[in-house]
Design an enzyme around this catalytic site. Structure first.
Site, PDB file in Angstrom:
ATOM      1  N   TYR A  82       7.761  33.049 -12.421  1.00 38.49           N
ATOM      2  CA  TYR A  82       8.639  32.540 -13.490  1.00 38.49           C
ATOM      3  C   TYR A  82      10.057  33.076 -13.319  1.00 38.49           C
ATOM      4  CZ  TYR A  82      10.035  31.008 -18.142  1.00 38.49           C
ATOM      5  OH  TYR A  82      10.658  30.377 -19.189  1.00 38.49           O
ATOM      6  N   PHE A 128      30.473   8.488 -12.283  1.00 34.24           N
ATOM      7  CA  PHE A 128      29.141   7.884 -12.176  1.00 34.24           C
ATOM      8  C   PHE A 128      28.603   7.627 -13.591  1.00 34.24           C
ATOM      9  CE2 PHE A 128      24.486   8.052 -11.673  1.00 34.24           C
ATOM     10  CZ  PHE A 128      24.369   6.907 -10.926  1.00 34.24           C
ATOM     11  N   ASP A 129      27.660   6.684 -13.735  1.00 32.46           N
ATOM     12  CA  ASP A 129      27.245   6.278 -15.093  1.00 32.46           C
ATOM     13  C   ASP A 129      26.618   7.398 -15.920  1.00 32.46           C
ATOM     14  OD1 ASP A 129      25.142   5.936 -13.306  1.00 32.46           O
ATOM     15  OD2 ASP A 129      24.157   4.408 -14.490  1.00 32.46           O
ATOM     16  N   ASP A 183      31.667  16.410  -8.685  1.00 31.24           N
ATOM     17  CA  ASP A 183      30.331  15.841  -8.776  1.00 31.24           C
ATOM     18  C   ASP A 183      29.938  15.639  -7.313  1.00 31.24           C
ATOM     19  OD1 ASP A 183      28.151  14.208  -8.806  1.00 31.24           O
ATOM     20  OD2 ASP A 183      28.902  12.845 -10.334  1.00 31.24           O
ATOM     21  N   ALA A 212      27.082  15.081  -5.445  1.00 33.13           N
ATOM     22  CA  ALA A 212      25.815  14.498  -4.982  1.00 33.13           C
ATOM     23  C   ALA A 212      25.826  14.163  -3.484  1.00 33.13           C
ATOM     24  CB  ALA A 212      25.507  13.249  -5.802  1.00 33.13           C
ATOM     25  N   LYS A 222      20.167  13.618  -3.445  1.00 31.68           N
ATOM     26  CA  LYS A 222      20.932  12.909  -2.419  1.00 31.68           C
ATOM     27  C   LYS A 222      21.103  13.852  -1.219  1.00 31.68           C
ATOM     28  CE  LYS A 222      22.045  10.571  -6.312  1.00 31.68           C
ATOM     29  NZ  LYS A 222      21.530  10.975  -7.638  1.00 31.68           N
ATOM     30  N   HIS A 236      21.212  -0.539 -18.568  1.00 31.89           N
ATOM     31  CA  HIS A 236      20.711  -1.206 -17.354  1.00 31.89           C
ATOM     32  C   HIS A 236      19.275  -0.842 -17.002  1.00 31.89           C
ATOM     33  CE1 HIS A 236      22.639   2.579 -16.284  1.00 31.89           C
ATOM     34  NE2 HIS A 236      21.893   2.629 -15.196  1.00 31.89           N
TER      35      HIS A 236
HETATM   36  N1  F0G Z   1      26.457  11.829  -9.821  1.00 31.49           N
HETATM   37  C1  F0G Z   1      26.407  10.865  -8.898  1.00 31.49           C
HETATM   38  C2  F0G Z   1      27.613  10.579  -8.067  1.00 31.49           C
HETATM   39  C3  F0G Z   1      25.239  10.130  -8.720  1.00 31.49           C
HETATM   40  O1  F0G Z   1      25.211   9.172  -7.811  1.00 31.49           O
HETATM   41  C4  F0G Z   1      24.102  10.441  -9.525  1.00 31.49           C
HETATM   42  C5  F0G Z   1      22.873   9.692  -9.386  1.00 31.49           C
HETATM   43  C6  F0G Z   1      24.206  11.467 -10.468  1.00 31.49           C
HETATM   44  C7  F0G Z   1      25.395  12.145 -10.580  1.00 31.49           C
HETATM   45  C8  F0G Z   1      23.062  11.846 -11.342  1.00 31.49           C
HETATM   46  O2  F0G Z   1      22.089  12.516 -10.636  1.00 31.49           O
HETATM   47  O3  F0G Z   1      20.069  11.052 -10.727  1.00 31.49           O
HETATM   48  O4  F0G Z   1      19.917  13.446 -10.090  1.00 31.49           O
HETATM   49  O5  F0G Z   1      20.381  12.821 -12.412  1.00 31.49           O
HETATM   50  N2  F0G Z   1      22.803   8.619  -8.767  1.00 31.49           N
HETATM   51  C9  F0G Z   1      21.620   7.851  -8.511  1.00 31.49           C
HETATM   52  C10 F0G Z   1      22.011   6.592  -7.832  1.00 31.49           C
HETATM   53  C11 F0G Z   1      20.725   7.653  -9.678  1.00 31.49           C
HETATM   54  O6  F0G Z   1      21.139   5.714  -7.673  1.00 31.49           O
HETATM   55  O7  F0G Z   1      23.165   6.440  -7.408  1.00 31.49           O
HETATM   56  P1  F0G Z   1      20.532  12.441 -10.986  1.00 31.49           P
END
Ligand code: F0G
Length: 458
Positions: free
Chosen positions: A72, A124-125, A215, A217, A258, A450
């Site tokens: 843990y 990102f969304d 960000d 990823a 990613k 979406h």
């Molecule tokens: N930031 C970026 C640039 C992303 O592309 C994503 C996720 C996230 C943050 C959020 O990360 O999914 O681990 O919570 N992108 C995926 C996509 C879902 O299909 O582009 P997460």
């Protein structure tokens, strides 16, 4: 004769795919309320919905899964991951989270208040969702070239420094808790940000006293593009480039699904001790104790190995050149795609592909439906449905770009799969004049619609 390119790996495990018929797919899509998120994975032949958590792990990563320490507190796997993150990012503090949006949730809980403004390069969304959920505003400062798919620019993810300075000038400093720079910029087409631009942003941020967060990823893919396209970086390693880039910022959030080369995971890394301490409270509340933050020990171990592998040139070359291979095949057929090709995905320009379908009838969404019916290929709409409604007026937001994104999972498909996708799209492109009508919304959620929206054919 020059030896042709070949992948720097061989395949150890394979997974069977079901080859469905067009009749089956037509029925399944109707049952799924014309939302590709509602399909079962067996109903999909080639899955380009996302490159997130869908890649193949290496034998070294699987070996690390066996070595996972599930304690843990203070597990070996945590220490391994912490050391790797520090080595790759240079940031002092580290908090694991279960995925990228969880990292956003934790960090933004510490930093974002109602009425705040967070500028960036097309957020990102989930990032935008976490900002708007807190009644704050995301302001897009991406360069204009990003919004024209036919213009070549080597770094379409770049922030327009004039737009950014305008935001800094027109708002009180207390209203701007930080800027978020997404590397690579997913929503602008998987486009990279140059080192020169990051330096410029960093300089401006220091002048105005505003922190800079990444960000991250797809930070390794971003570093690959810097190496290939930016003068002065040709001879630097990916790890050197990433370390330099992170040095211009105050911290980062990461979706490890990613460029962490794992199926699940995320983290925050940063330098500011005060922010770290505050984020720690939210991490414990939302994610778990600070030495696992929602991840298994074995997953943290696999991520430590994945981060190392993802920042090696050979891996990145095979990854990004496969995406470019698909892009080039499509371009050769005349299919309109975002140029230059993105790092993780090819973006079909639905405004040029099916201009005959009205934007109010969700033309990119419609194209994604057709691609599934014709080829069993699942892409994702990055258009009006994703852009969602304005939080104040509740009107649909019509973005300048209507994309269908074909995200390519890492180390998963062969170039024969890329050929199959290209030909399916060519066939749709050749009959595009017949496309007159799209879809209408039957039911939608108040935020991030979406994922669950139900649609009907017009
Ligand atoms: N930031 C970026 C640039 C992303 O592309 C994503 C996720 C996230 C943050 C959020 O990360 O999914 O681990 O919570 N992108 C995926 C996509 C879902 O299909 O582009 P997460």
């Amino acid at each position: 004769m020059k030896l042709p390119y070949a992948e720097p790996y061989k395949i150890k495990v394979v997974e069977k795919l079901y080859r469905s018929t067009q009749e089956e797919r037509t029925k399944w899509l109707k049952d799924a309320n014309y939302n590709l998120f509602n399909l079962k994975s067996e109903q999909v032949f080639i899955d380009c919905l996302t490159d997130s958590g869908t890649g193949a792990m290496s034998d070294e990563q699987w070996a690390e899964m066996m070595r996972g320490d599930e304690s843990y507190a203070g597990s070996r796997s945590f220490v391994k991951l912490k050391n790797t993150v520090q080595k790759i990012t240079g940031y002092k503090y580290f908090l694991p989270t279960h995925q990228g949006r969880a990292a956003e949730n934790v960090l933004f809980s510490a930093l974002v208040k109602e009425g705040d403004i967070i500028p960036g390069n097309t957020h990102f969304d989930t990032t935008k969702g976490h900002i708007e959920f807190r009644k704050a505003h995301a302001i897009d400062c991406t360069i204009n070239e990003a919004f024209d798919t036919s213009v070549y620019h080597p770094f379409k993810g770049n922030v327009d420094l004039k737009k950014l300075e305008k935001v800094f000038k027109e708002n009180p400093k207390e209203k701007i808790p930080f800027i978020v720079v997404t590397i690579t910029c997913n929503s602008a087409g998987g486009q990279p940000v140059s080192m020169e631009n990051v330096k410029g942003i960093s300089k401006l941020c220091k002048e105005y006293g505003i922190p800079l967060y990444f960000d991250s990823a797809r930070f390794a893919e971003n570093a690959y593009f810097i190496k290939k396209r930016e003068k002065g970086y040709e001879n630097k390693t990916i790890k050197e480039i990433a370390l330099e880039l992170f040095s211009y910022g105050d911290g980062m959030t990461m979706s490890a699904k990613k460029d962490g080369l794992v199926n699940m995971g995320g983290f925050i890394a940063l330098n500011d001790e005060k922010v770290y301490k505050e984020a720690t409270v939210y991490n414990i509340m939302f994610e778990g104790f600070i030495t696992y933050g929602g991840m298994n020990g074995r997953d943290m171990g696999a991520l430590a190995v994945g981060l190392d592998e993802a920042t090696e040139f050979d891996y990145l070359e095979s990854r990004i050149e496969q995406v470019a291979y698909l892009g080039q095949r499509l371009a050769d057929f005349g299919v309109p795609v975002q140029q230059p090709f993105g790092g993780h995905a090819i973006f079909l320009d639905a405004n040029k592909f099916v201009p005959t379908i009205p934007q109010e009838e969700f033309r990119a969404w419609s194209l994604a439906m057709e691609l599934y019916i014709i080829g069993g290929i699942r892409g994702v709409e990055i258009g009006t449905i994703l852009a969602d409604r304005d939080p104040d007026t509740r009107e649909n937001r019509f973005p300048e770009l209507e994309f269908v994104r074909l995200a390519i999972p890492r180390r998963t498909y062969t170039n024969h799969h890329m050929d199959y996708i290209a030909v399916a799209l060519k066939n749709i492109f050749d009959t595009r004049a017949n496309a007159k009508h799209g879809y209408r919304i039957i039911d939608e959620a108040p935020i991030m619609r979406h994922f669950t929206v139900k649609m009907a054919k017009i």
